[in-house]
Design a protein around this motif. Sequence first.
Motif, PDB file in Angstrom:
ATOM      1  N   GLN A 240       1.039  -1.523  -0.451  1.00  0.00           N
ATOM      2  CA  GLN A 240      -0.223   0.270   0.121  1.00  0.00           C
ATOM      3  C   GLN A 240       0.495   1.217   0.155  1.00  0.00           C
ATOM      4  O   GLN A 240       2.160   1.199   0.748  1.00  0.00           O
ATOM      5  CB  GLN A 240      -1.168  -0.099   1.257  1.00  0.00           C
ATOM      6  CG  GLN A 240      -1.676  -1.227   1.328  1.00  0.00           C
ATOM      7  CD  GLN A 240      -2.577  -1.111   0.270  1.00  0.00           C
ATOM      8  OE1 GLN A 240      -2.977  -0.563  -0.670  1.00  0.00           O
ATOM      9  NE2 GLN A 240      -3.049  -2.491  -0.037  1.00  0.00           N
ATOM     10  N   HIS A 241       0.130   2.069  -0.939  1.00  0.00           N
ATOM     11  CA  HIS A 241       1.143   3.510  -0.738  1.00  0.00           C
ATOM     12  C   HIS A 241       1.023   4.549   1.126  1.00  0.00           C
ATOM     13  O   HIS A 241      -0.341   4.254   1.568  1.00  0.00           O
ATOM     14  CB  HIS A 241       0.234   4.828  -1.200  1.00  0.00           C
ATOM     15  CG  HIS A 241       1.130   5.657  -1.649  1.00  0.00           C
ATOM     16  ND1 HIS A 241       0.711   7.001  -0.677  1.00  0.00           N
ATOM     17  CD2 HIS A 241       2.105   6.729  -2.557  1.00  0.00           C
ATOM     18  CE1 HIS A 241       1.674   7.931  -1.033  1.00  0.00           C
ATOM     19  NE2 HIS A 241       2.621   7.116  -2.304  1.00  0.00           N
ATOM     20  N   GLU A 242       1.812   5.093   1.531  1.00  0.00           N
ATOM     21  CA  GLU A 242       1.861   5.421   2.622  1.00  0.00           C
ATOM     22  C   GLU A 242       0.478   7.156   2.635  1.00  0.00           C
ATOM     23  O   GLU A 242      -0.051   6.467   4.447  1.00  0.00           O
ATOM     24  CB  GLU A 242       3.134   6.802   2.840  1.00  0.00           C
ATOM     25  CG  GLU A 242       3.399   7.736   1.835  1.00  0.00           C
ATOM     26  CD  GLU A 242       4.114   8.638   2.210  1.00  0.00           C
ATOM     27  OE1 GLU A 242       4.006   9.499   2.362  1.00  0.00           O
ATOM     28  OE2 GLU A 242       5.707   7.881   2.018  1.00  0.00           O
ATOM     29  N   ASN A 243      -0.133   6.887   1.954  1.00  0.00           N
ATOM     30  CA  ASN A 243      -1.623   7.324   2.073  1.00  0.00           C
ATOM     31  C   ASN A 243      -2.709   6.672   2.912  1.00  0.00           C
ATOM     32  O   ASN A 243      -3.001   7.294   3.349  1.00  0.00           O
ATOM     33  CB  ASN A 243      -1.998   8.115   0.800  1.00  0.00           C
ATOM     34  CG  ASN A 243      -0.906  10.109   0.945  1.00  0.00           C
ATOM     35  OD1 ASN A 243      -0.147   9.730   1.652  1.00  0.00           O
ATOM     36  ND2 ASN A 243      -0.771   9.806   0.021  1.00  0.00           N
ATOM     37  N   VAL A 244      -2.494   5.285   2.439  1.00  0.00           N
ATOM     38  CA  VAL A 244      -3.583   4.349   2.727  1.00  0.00           C
ATOM     39  C   VAL A 244      -3.675   4.530   4.697  1.00  0.00           C
ATOM     40  O   VAL A 244      -4.344   4.320   5.108  1.00  0.00           O
ATOM     41  CB  VAL A 244      -3.316   2.893   2.154  1.00  0.00           C
ATOM     42  CG1 VAL A 244      -4.057   2.174   2.738  1.00  0.00           C
ATOM     43  CG2 VAL A 244      -3.388   3.198   0.903  1.00  0.00           C
ATOM     44  N   LEU A 245      -2.320   4.923   5.296  1.00  0.00           N
ATOM     45  CA  LEU A 245      -2.510   4.312   6.199  1.00  0.00           C
ATOM     46  C   LEU A 245      -2.947   5.626   7.304  1.00  0.00           C
ATOM     47  O   LEU A 245      -3.654   5.962   7.984  1.00  0.00           O
ATOM     48  CB  LEU A 245      -0.807   4.324   7.018  1.00  0.00           C
ATOM     49  CG  LEU A 245      -0.248   4.086   8.511  1.00  0.00           C
ATOM     50  CD1 LEU A 245      -1.106   3.173   8.960  1.00  0.00           C
ATOM     51  CD2 LEU A 245       1.022   4.082   8.573  1.00  0.00           C
ATOM     52  N   LYS A 246      -2.677   7.325   6.813  1.00  0.00           N
ATOM     53  CA  LYS A 246      -2.275   8.246   6.831  1.00  0.00           C
ATOM     54  C   LYS A 246      -4.903   7.855   7.021  1.00  0.00           C
ATOM     55  O   LYS A 246      -5.439   8.636   8.234  1.00  0.00           O
ATOM     56  CB  LYS A 246      -2.304   9.033   6.198  1.00  0.00           C
ATOM     57  CG  LYS A 246      -1.110   9.359   6.548  1.00  0.00           C
ATOM     58  CD  LYS A 246      -0.428  10.680   5.275  1.00  0.00           C
ATOM     59  CE  LYS A 246       1.222  10.893   5.361  1.00  0.00           C
ATOM     60  NZ  LYS A 246       1.952  11.598   4.207  1.00  0.00           N
ATOM     61  N   GLU A 247      -5.161   7.623   5.860  1.00  0.00           N
ATOM     62  CA  GLU A 247      -6.979   7.364   5.654  1.00  0.00           C
ATOM     63  C   GLU A 247      -6.968   6.370   6.725  1.00  0.00           C
ATOM     64  O   GLU A 247      -8.400   7.000   7.490  1.00  0.00           O
ATOM     65  CB  GLU A 247      -6.875   7.069   4.070  1.00  0.00           C
ATOM     66  CG  GLU A 247      -7.843   6.903   3.548  1.00  0.00           C
ATOM     67  CD  GLU A 247      -8.925   8.365   3.864  1.00  0.00           C
ATOM     68  OE1 GLU A 247     -10.533   7.669   4.730  1.00  0.00           O
ATOM     69  OE2 GLU A 247      -8.444   9.536   2.994  1.00  0.00           O
ATOM     70  N   LEU A 248      -6.823   5.361   6.757  1.00  0.00           N
ATOM     71  CA  LEU A 248      -6.863   4.333   8.243  1.00  0.00           C
ATOM     72  C   LEU A 248      -6.691   5.035   9.020  1.00  0.00           C
ATOM     73  O   LEU A 248      -7.736   4.669  10.462  1.00  0.00           O
ATOM     74  CB  LEU A 248      -6.088   3.296   7.795  1.00  0.00           C
ATOM     75  CG  LEU A 248      -6.477   2.309   6.575  1.00  0.00           C
ATOM     76  CD1 LEU A 248      -5.271   1.031   6.782  1.00  0.00           C
ATOM     77  CD2 LEU A 248      -7.439   1.196   7.239  1.00  0.00           C
ATOM     78  N   GLU A 249      -5.673   5.871   9.457  1.00  0.00           N
ATOM     79  CA  GLU A 249      -5.732   6.313  10.842  1.00  0.00           C
ATOM     80  C   GLU A 249      -6.863   7.880  10.886  1.00  0.00           C
ATOM     81  O   GLU A 249      -7.559   7.946  13.031  1.00  0.00           O
ATOM     82  CB  GLU A 249      -4.113   7.205  10.806  1.00  0.00           C
ATOM     83  CG  GLU A 249      -3.563   6.330  11.405  1.00  0.00           C
ATOM     84  CD  GLU A 249      -2.224   6.710  11.537  1.00  0.00           C
ATOM     85  OE1 GLU A 249      -0.688   5.785  11.736  1.00  0.00           O
ATOM     86  OE2 GLU A 249      -1.233   7.342  11.021  1.00  0.00           O
ATOM     87  N   THR A 250      -7.423   8.219   9.936  1.00  0.00           N
ATOM     88  CA  THR A 250      -8.033   9.387  10.198  1.00  0.00           C
ATOM     89  C   THR A 250      -9.466   8.581  10.174  1.00  0.00           C
ATOM     90  O   THR A 250      -9.992   9.790  10.948  1.00  0.00           O
ATOM     91  CB  THR A 250      -7.702  10.538   9.159  1.00  0.00           C
ATOM     92  OG1 THR A 250      -7.853  10.678   7.787  1.00  0.00           O
ATOM     93  CG2 THR A 250      -6.273  11.297   9.737  1.00  0.00           C
ATOM     94  N   ALA A 251     -10.047   7.815   9.312  1.00  0.00           N
ATOM     95  CA  ALA A 251     -11.546   7.749   8.505  1.00  0.00           C
ATOM     96  C   ALA A 251     -11.226   6.249   9.229  1.00  0.00           C
ATOM     97  O   ALA A 251     -12.715   6.154   9.641  1.00  0.00           O
ATOM     98  CB  ALA A 251     -11.213   7.303   7.322  1.00  0.00           C
ATOM     99  N   GLY A 252     -10.011   5.211   9.678  1.00  0.00           N
ATOM    100  CA  GLY A 252     -11.049   4.046  10.596  1.00  0.00           C
ATOM    101  C   GLY A 252     -10.737   3.188   9.121  1.00  0.00           C
ATOM    102  O   GLY A 252     -11.010   2.247   9.079  1.00  0.00           O
ATOM    103  N   ARG A 253     -10.728   3.796   7.844  1.00  0.00           N
ATOM    104  CA  ARG A 253     -11.423   2.116   6.591  1.00  0.00           C
ATOM    105  C   ARG A 253     -10.748   2.831   5.350  1.00  0.00           C
ATOM    106  O   ARG A 253     -10.621   4.447   5.118  1.00  0.00           O
ATOM    107  CB  ARG A 253     -12.719   2.981   6.609  1.00  0.00           C
ATOM    108  CG  ARG A 253     -12.894   1.858   5.491  1.00  0.00           C
ATOM    109  CD  ARG A 253     -14.438   1.888   5.469  1.00  0.00           C
ATOM    110  NE  ARG A 253     -15.509   0.602   4.391  1.00  0.00           N
ATOM    111  CZ  ARG A 253     -16.747   0.892   3.973  1.00  0.00           C
ATOM    112  NH1 ARG A 253     -17.524   1.716   4.591  1.00  0.00           N
ATOM    113  NH2 ARG A 253     -17.112   0.057   2.815  1.00  0.00           N
TER     114      ARG A 253
END
Length: 54
Positions: A10-23
């Motif tokens: 996954q791209h590192e932005n996926v982790l950021k999205e998971l941390e902020t949105a949970g999904r």
Amino acid sequence: MSNITVWTKQHENVLKELETAGRYIAKQEYIRMDLKEQAPVVLEAYDWLVKHGP
């Protein structure tokens, strides 16, 4: 039925999205751009997981 472990990259932005949105939901056009000729196989597996996952 036995469990299957699936690993992905996954791209590192996926982790950021998971941390902020949970999904995170991958867009099919991004998968097609990244995987090119392997995309149909991956998308078929992805569709199966969506239908049979929790």
